[in-house]
Write a protein that holds these residues in place. Sequence first.
Motif, short mmCIF file in Angstrom:
data_model
loop_
_atom_site.label_atom_id
_atom_site.label_comp_id
_atom_site.label_asym_id
_atom_site.label_seq_id
_atom_site.Cartn_x
_atom_site.Cartn_y
_atom_site.Cartn_z
N ARG A 51 7.64 1.42 -2.33
CA ARG A 51 6.18 1.48 -2.26
C ARG A 51 5.74 2.84 -2.78
O ARG A 51 6.54 3.81 -2.78
N GLU A 103 -6.84 0.76 5.34
CA GLU A 103 -6.71 0.80 3.89
C GLU A 103 -5.34 0.30 3.43
O GLU A 103 -4.92 0.56 2.32
N LEU A 139 1.81 7.57 2.85
CA LEU A 139 1.41 8.97 2.77
C LEU A 139 2.35 9.78 3.64
O LEU A 139 2.48 9.53 4.84
N LEU A 182 -8.97 6.32 0.19
CA LEU A 182 -7.83 6.67 -0.65
C LEU A 182 -8.10 6.39 -2.12
O LEU A 182 -7.61 7.11 -3.00
N ALA A 192 -2.51 1.35 4.26
CA ALA A 192 -1.62 2.48 4.03
C ALA A 192 -0.91 2.83 5.34
O ALA A 192 -1.45 2.65 6.43
N ASP A 193 0.31 3.33 5.21
CA ASP A 193 1.04 3.88 6.34
C ASP A 193 1.21 5.37 6.12
O ASP A 193 1.01 5.88 5.01
N TRP A 194 1.61 6.07 7.18
CA TRP A 194 1.84 7.50 7.03
C TRP A 194 3.09 7.91 7.81
O TRP A 194 3.48 7.27 8.79
N LEU A 239 -6.15 5.12 8.34
CA LEU A 239 -5.37 4.72 7.18
C LEU A 239 -4.96 3.25 7.23
O LEU A 239 -4.84 2.59 6.20
N GLY A 244 0.83 -1.20 0.00
CA GLY A 244 0.00 0.00 0.00
C GLY A 244 0.86 1.25 0.00
O GLY A 244 2.07 1.19 0.20
N PRO A 245 0.25 2.40 -0.24
CA PRO A 245 1.04 3.64 -0.30
C PRO A 245 1.53 4.08 1.07
O PRO A 245 0.96 3.73 2.10
#
Length: 249
Positions: A187, A138, A7, A245, A140-142, A135, A4-5
């Motif tokens: 990623r 989904e 952010l 997202l 996703a990490d940030w 997040l 995953g993205p």
Amino acid sequence: MAPGPLLVFDFDGVLVDGMAEYWWAARQAALRLSPDLPLPEQAPAAFARLRPLIHKGWEMVLVAAELARHPSALSAPGVAYDQALPLALAHWGWSPPILQSTLEDVRREAIQADRSHWLALHRPYPGVPQRLRALAAERADWAVLTTKGGDFARELLAAQGLVPLQTFGHEDGTKPEVLLRLLALQRPLWFIEDRRATLEAVRATAGLEAVRCFLVSWGYLGPRDLADLPEGLTVLEPTAFAAPLAEWP
């Protein structure tokens, strides 16, 4: 399964509104360097107008001193902010490292003396902490990438119960440099910022062409920052930020 993205968020003006603290800390630091400056306790309107131009913490201290010298300093018609900075430094006989270290001393001492008061000078933007916590669902990490000192950003995040994958402060290098290092994670990188010039610098950096760049509409924006955006920069409105997202522009 593809990762995953990640952010990567700017901090001030994206996650947190720290305008009250900016002026408080800048004023205190300027007064340490020049105790006779006539600086009001409340931020003058000119300080808020200049905030979109300020890139690094030391500039806030210099701006405070300049506003004490002249209310329209650094914002008069025909004055180019970046060109005015070295002239202002020369006038005061200060250097960026001196201004930065004084600012950080003020902040450290404020945290030690009355942490709750210092924290109260910052206000998370509505819905931001909740969205960051969501997040993970989904895949996703940030992370946080700020020109504030990393320790101060971590202190503020901890007060909200927020734990990013990583936090990068001004001591870790420029934002394009940090993003280039993050490519090693292999990623997708999404960069969310409120300073158009920073996003344009990222877009102009070789190797970062695939980074998705978002300019938030709620940050410290100049009057024309949202107009005529170049290719590769996308405005992120609060409603889009709150959406899944997969629905981001």
